[in-house]
Design a protein around this motif. Structure first.
Motif, PDB file in Angstrom:
ATOM      1  N   LEU A  95       0.926  -1.079  -0.045  1.00  0.00           N
ATOM      2  CA  LEU A  95       0.222   0.104  -0.122  1.00  0.00           C
ATOM      3  C   LEU A  95       0.750   1.192   0.178  1.00  0.00           C
ATOM      4  O   LEU A  95       2.063   1.154   0.305  1.00  0.00           O
ATOM      5  N   ALA A  96       0.181   2.423  -0.388  1.00  0.00           N
ATOM      6  CA  ALA A  96       0.937   3.649  -0.278  1.00  0.00           C
ATOM      7  C   ALA A  96       1.432   4.025   1.185  1.00  0.00           C
ATOM      8  O   ALA A  96       0.843   3.408   2.112  1.00  0.00           O
ATOM      9  N   GLY A  97       2.561   4.553   1.477  1.00  0.00           N
ATOM     10  CA  GLY A  97       2.907   4.779   2.688  1.00  0.00           C
ATOM     11  C   GLY A  97       2.494   6.084   3.608  1.00  0.00           C
ATOM     12  O   GLY A  97       2.815   6.333   4.369  1.00  0.00           O
ATOM     13  N   GLU A  98       1.920   6.843   2.506  1.00  0.00           N
ATOM     14  CA  GLU A  98       1.454   8.190   3.033  1.00  0.00           C
ATOM     15  C   GLU A  98      -0.062   8.348   2.427  1.00  0.00           C
ATOM     16  O   GLU A  98      -0.483   7.996   1.409  1.00  0.00           O
ATOM     17  N   GLY A  99      -0.942   9.036   3.365  1.00  0.00           N
ATOM     18  CA  GLY A  99      -2.045   9.502   2.661  1.00  0.00           C
ATOM     19  C   GLY A  99      -2.736  10.740   3.334  1.00  0.00           C
ATOM     20  O   GLY A  99      -1.966  11.496   4.052  1.00  0.00           O
ATOM     21  N   GLU A 100      -3.999  10.866   2.976  1.00  0.00           N
ATOM     22  CA  GLU A 100      -4.615  12.216   3.525  1.00  0.00           C
ATOM     23  C   GLU A 100      -5.838  11.720   4.650  1.00  0.00           C
ATOM     24  O   GLU A 100      -6.533  10.880   4.494  1.00  0.00           O
ATOM     25  N   LEU A 101      -5.587  12.397   5.827  1.00  0.00           N
ATOM     26  CA  LEU A 101      -6.881  12.313   6.820  1.00  0.00           C
ATOM     27  C   LEU A 101      -8.261  12.657   6.442  1.00  0.00           C
ATOM     28  O   LEU A 101      -8.451  13.537   5.896  1.00  0.00           O
ATOM     29  N   TYR A 102      -9.132  11.646   6.303  1.00  0.00           N
ATOM     30  CA  TYR A 102     -10.455  11.836   5.906  1.00  0.00           C
ATOM     31  C   TYR A 102     -11.298  12.095   7.180  1.00  0.00           C
ATOM     32  O   TYR A 102     -12.277  13.159   7.025  1.00  0.00           O
ATOM     33  N   SER A 103     -10.964  11.454   8.498  1.00  0.00           N
ATOM     34  CA  SER A 103     -11.860  11.949   9.494  1.00  0.00           C
ATOM     35  C   SER A 103     -11.383  11.541  10.683  1.00  0.00           C
ATOM     36  O   SER A 103     -10.496  10.544  10.684  1.00  0.00           O
ATOM     37  N   PHE A 104     -11.633  12.104  11.777  1.00  0.00           N
ATOM     38  CA  PHE A 104     -10.962  11.662  13.266  1.00  0.00           C
ATOM     39  C   PHE A 104     -11.712  11.721  14.360  1.00  0.00           C
ATOM     40  O   PHE A 104     -12.968  12.471  14.140  1.00  0.00           O
ATOM     41  N   THR A 105     -11.647  11.105  15.494  1.00  0.00           N
ATOM     42  CA  THR A 105     -12.135  11.598  16.668  1.00  0.00           C
ATOM     43  C   THR A 105     -11.149  11.566  17.854  1.00  0.00           C
ATOM     44  O   THR A 105     -10.066  10.846  17.759  1.00  0.00           O
ATOM     45  N   ILE A 106     -11.458  12.207  19.037  1.00  0.00           N
ATOM     46  CA  ILE A 106     -10.701  12.293  20.081  1.00  0.00           C
ATOM     47  C   ILE A 106     -11.310  11.357  21.163  1.00  0.00           C
ATOM     48  O   ILE A 106     -12.415  11.699  21.382  1.00  0.00           O
ATOM     49  N   ILE A 107     -10.654  10.728  21.731  1.00  0.00           N
ATOM     50  CA  ILE A 107     -11.123   9.483  22.563  1.00  0.00           C
ATOM     51  C   ILE A 107     -10.606   9.937  23.833  1.00  0.00           C
ATOM     52  O   ILE A 107      -9.169  10.289  24.258  1.00  0.00           O
ATOM     53  N   HIS A 108     -11.515  10.226  24.936  1.00  0.00           N
ATOM     54  CA  HIS A 108     -11.184  10.824  26.327  1.00  0.00           C
ATOM     55  C   HIS A 108     -11.611   9.738  27.216  1.00  0.00           C
ATOM     56  O   HIS A 108     -12.600   9.502  27.867  1.00  0.00           O
ATOM     57  N   PRO A 109     -10.536   8.851  27.608  1.00  0.00           N
ATOM     58  CA  PRO A 109     -10.716   7.867  28.792  1.00  0.00           C
ATOM     59  C   PRO A 109     -10.985   8.176  29.999  1.00  0.00           C
ATOM     60  O   PRO A 109     -10.763   9.357  30.449  1.00  0.00           O
ATOM     61  N   SER A 110     -11.689   7.555  30.761  1.00  0.00           N
ATOM     62  CA  SER A 110     -11.970   7.773  32.084  1.00  0.00           C
ATOM     63  C   SER A 110     -10.695   8.261  32.810  1.00  0.00           C
ATOM     64  O   SER A 110      -9.640   7.922  32.862  1.00  0.00           O
TER      65      SER A 110
END
Length: 118
Positions: free
Chosen positions: A47-62
């Protein structure tokens, strides 16, 4: 014998391996194992070694867990193929930002930001 294929190819720098359907050209990740009934319909490729960020979320554990917040996101690669994984670095991720796929002992792979934002 390990029934699962390696995530990583032998090329340098190492790249994740996927499988491309011979008839349709569809690229999937991870690569199909050689013992799969569908294996003869696919060929393994890097696979290609680089790409473009499509979407993300921040996880906040307890707070009790002692784990700091972290980001997970989808990275679009040429192929096309979309991968899900952990984003590294202290800065807030940027949709459309460029990320590199790097090996990680805990997660197999992570996405590392390429561009430094002001």
């Amino acid at each position: 014998m390990n029934p699962l294929p390696s995530l990583w190819g032998a090329d340098s720098p190492s790249r994740l391996l996927g499988s491309r359907h011979i008839a349709t050209g569809e690229l999937v990740f991870p690569a199909l194992p050689g013992h799969s009934p569908l294996a003869d319909q696919y060929q393994v490729e890097s696979l290609a070694g680089e790409g473009e960020l499509y979407s993300f979320t921040i996880i906040h554990p307890s707070a009790k867990s002692g784990i700091n917040p972290f980001a997970l996101g989808y990275l679009d690669l040429e192929g096309p193929v979309r991968l899900f994984g952990r984003l590294t670095g202290g800065e807030r991720p940027l949709i459309g930002g460029r990320y590199r796929i790097v090996a990680d002992a805990d997660y197999g792979y992570v996405f590392e930001a390429l561009e430094v934002r002001p």
